[in-house]
Design a protein around this motif. Sequence first.
Motif, short mmCIF file in Angstrom:
data_model
loop_
_atom_site.label_atom_id
_atom_site.label_comp_id
_atom_site.label_asym_id
_atom_site.label_seq_id
_atom_site.Cartn_x
_atom_site.Cartn_y
_atom_site.Cartn_z
N ASP A 148 38.05 33.59 46.35
CA ASP A 148 37.21 34.45 45.51
C ASP A 148 37.78 35.85 45.39
O ASP A 148 37.76 36.45 44.30
N MET A 149 38.30 36.41 46.50
CA MET A 149 38.86 37.76 46.43
C MET A 149 40.15 37.77 45.61
O MET A 149 40.40 38.71 44.84
N HIS A 158 40.77 35.79 43.13
CA HIS A 158 40.32 35.66 41.74
C HIS A 158 39.84 37.01 41.20
O HIS A 158 40.14 37.37 40.05
N TYR A 159 39.12 37.76 42.04
CA TYR A 159 38.62 39.08 41.64
C TYR A 159 39.80 40.01 41.33
O TYR A 159 39.79 40.72 40.32
N GLU A 211 41.48 38.84 38.08
CA GLU A 211 40.65 39.19 36.92
C GLU A 211 40.82 40.65 36.51
O GLU A 211 40.75 40.98 35.33
N ASN A 212 41.04 41.50 37.51
CA ASN A 212 41.18 42.92 37.25
C ASN A 212 42.63 43.34 37.02
O ASN A 212 42.92 44.52 36.85
N HIS A 227 28.42 51.64 43.84
CA HIS A 227 29.25 51.70 42.64
C HIS A 227 29.67 53.14 42.34
O HIS A 227 30.79 53.38 41.89
N PHE A 229 34.45 45.63 46.95
CA PHE A 229 35.04 44.49 46.26
C PHE A 229 34.14 43.26 46.31
O PHE A 229 34.07 42.49 45.35
N ASN A 271 31.09 43.27 46.14
CA ASN A 271 30.06 43.51 45.14
C ASN A 271 30.64 43.73 43.74
O ASN A 271 29.94 44.18 42.84
N HIS A 272 31.92 43.39 43.59
CA HIS A 272 32.59 43.35 42.30
C HIS A 272 32.45 44.66 41.52
O HIS A 272 32.06 44.67 40.34
N LYS A 290 33.75 47.85 39.41
CA LYS A 290 34.74 47.95 38.34
C LYS A 290 36.00 48.62 38.88
O LYS A 290 35.93 49.66 39.53
N TYR A 319 36.76 40.91 54.25
CA TYR A 319 36.30 39.86 53.34
C TYR A 319 36.69 38.46 53.80
O TYR A 319 35.99 37.47 53.51
#
Length: 369
Positions: free
Chosen positions: A24-25, A27-28, A31-32, A184, A219, A221-222, A224, A237
């Motif tokens: 998952d990390m 992938h995060y 994605e960014n 955030h 991270f 909590n995704h 931006k 993580y």
Amino acid sequence: MRYLELDTPSLLIDRERLLKNLADMQHYADENGVRLRPHTKTHKMPEVAKWQEEQGACGIAVAKVGEAEVMAKAGLRDIFIANEIVGARKLERIAALAKNGIRISFGVDSPCQVAQAETAFAAAGTTVSVLVEIEVGENRSGIIREEDFFRLLETVKGCPHVSFAGIFSHDGNSYHAADLAELHEIAEGAQRRTLHFAGLAKERGMPCRVVSYGATPTFMNHVKILEGITELRPGTYALMDASQGHAIGTLDRCAATVLATVISKPTDTRTILDAGAKGLTMQERTAGICATPGKGTILEHPETHIDSVFDEHAILYDKEFHDRMGIGDKVRVIPVHICPVCNLYDRAYLISDGEVIQELEIACRGRLQ
């Protein structure tokens, strides 16, 4: 064997939860559009670091030279020591890693550190990259004033055996955010400050190849990721812990637990486990988004928490738990903070569906120098 056959205390890692966290990390980060460089000071296990690279990580981060040496010996080739390095002996060891083909780099925040490194690397006949740490709100190490940053850059310019790679930051203050909105806000502010210093370096003819930023609560909590950040550097993580679980609103991602045995029930409410400060640490998180009750949470009974610890004993005052458990019964404790817990064990047991499927050496345990 079944994990309940293990002697206690023992450190267990749930294979499925671990692999999900790693995937998952990654992938995060993908994605960014940024690289992922996991901080392995959390788990201290070369095997897990290799799994992180297999998932797509660009390399690893460590906290100490000793950790870098262990990881390099195990076959990890791209290592960033996310810490300031001071002392001729440590710098000589870094030079030796570089001469052995390891892509090694480390942190600085003062001109004297760079000057000392130049002396060591010139003597060794090698060049090593450094990243300048930027303080972004944690109130720990790192550059605060722009004039200090400029002075440090000028020092690096004058040191032919020290190469400027970029900057890094860590918003550890995110652990104390009151809620997701503040989390955030902290993440955005930390990134903007980091990117500001990257811009200053570019203006002075020293563009950053690496702009590295990291902390697990943000991270997970995704948050931006702003344009210009090139690398994420989370650590916890992989295994997670109770405090990180509270930060994301679930304990279902906690891969690491400590198996402990009920060894005494001296009163009608008090229960004693055989994993105390030497198996769980005494660390607490009492404020912010990572606030966690007690000094450990019972996995099988998540409403039950450890009230206090002695060196070898965990104390629980919970009547329902007391009456449910017998002397000799075993439970799994989710630690409040997993990083120091891993440093207490020689090995961890990877488990799946109740079975022990692999022993993992915690090879960087105690590598504090």
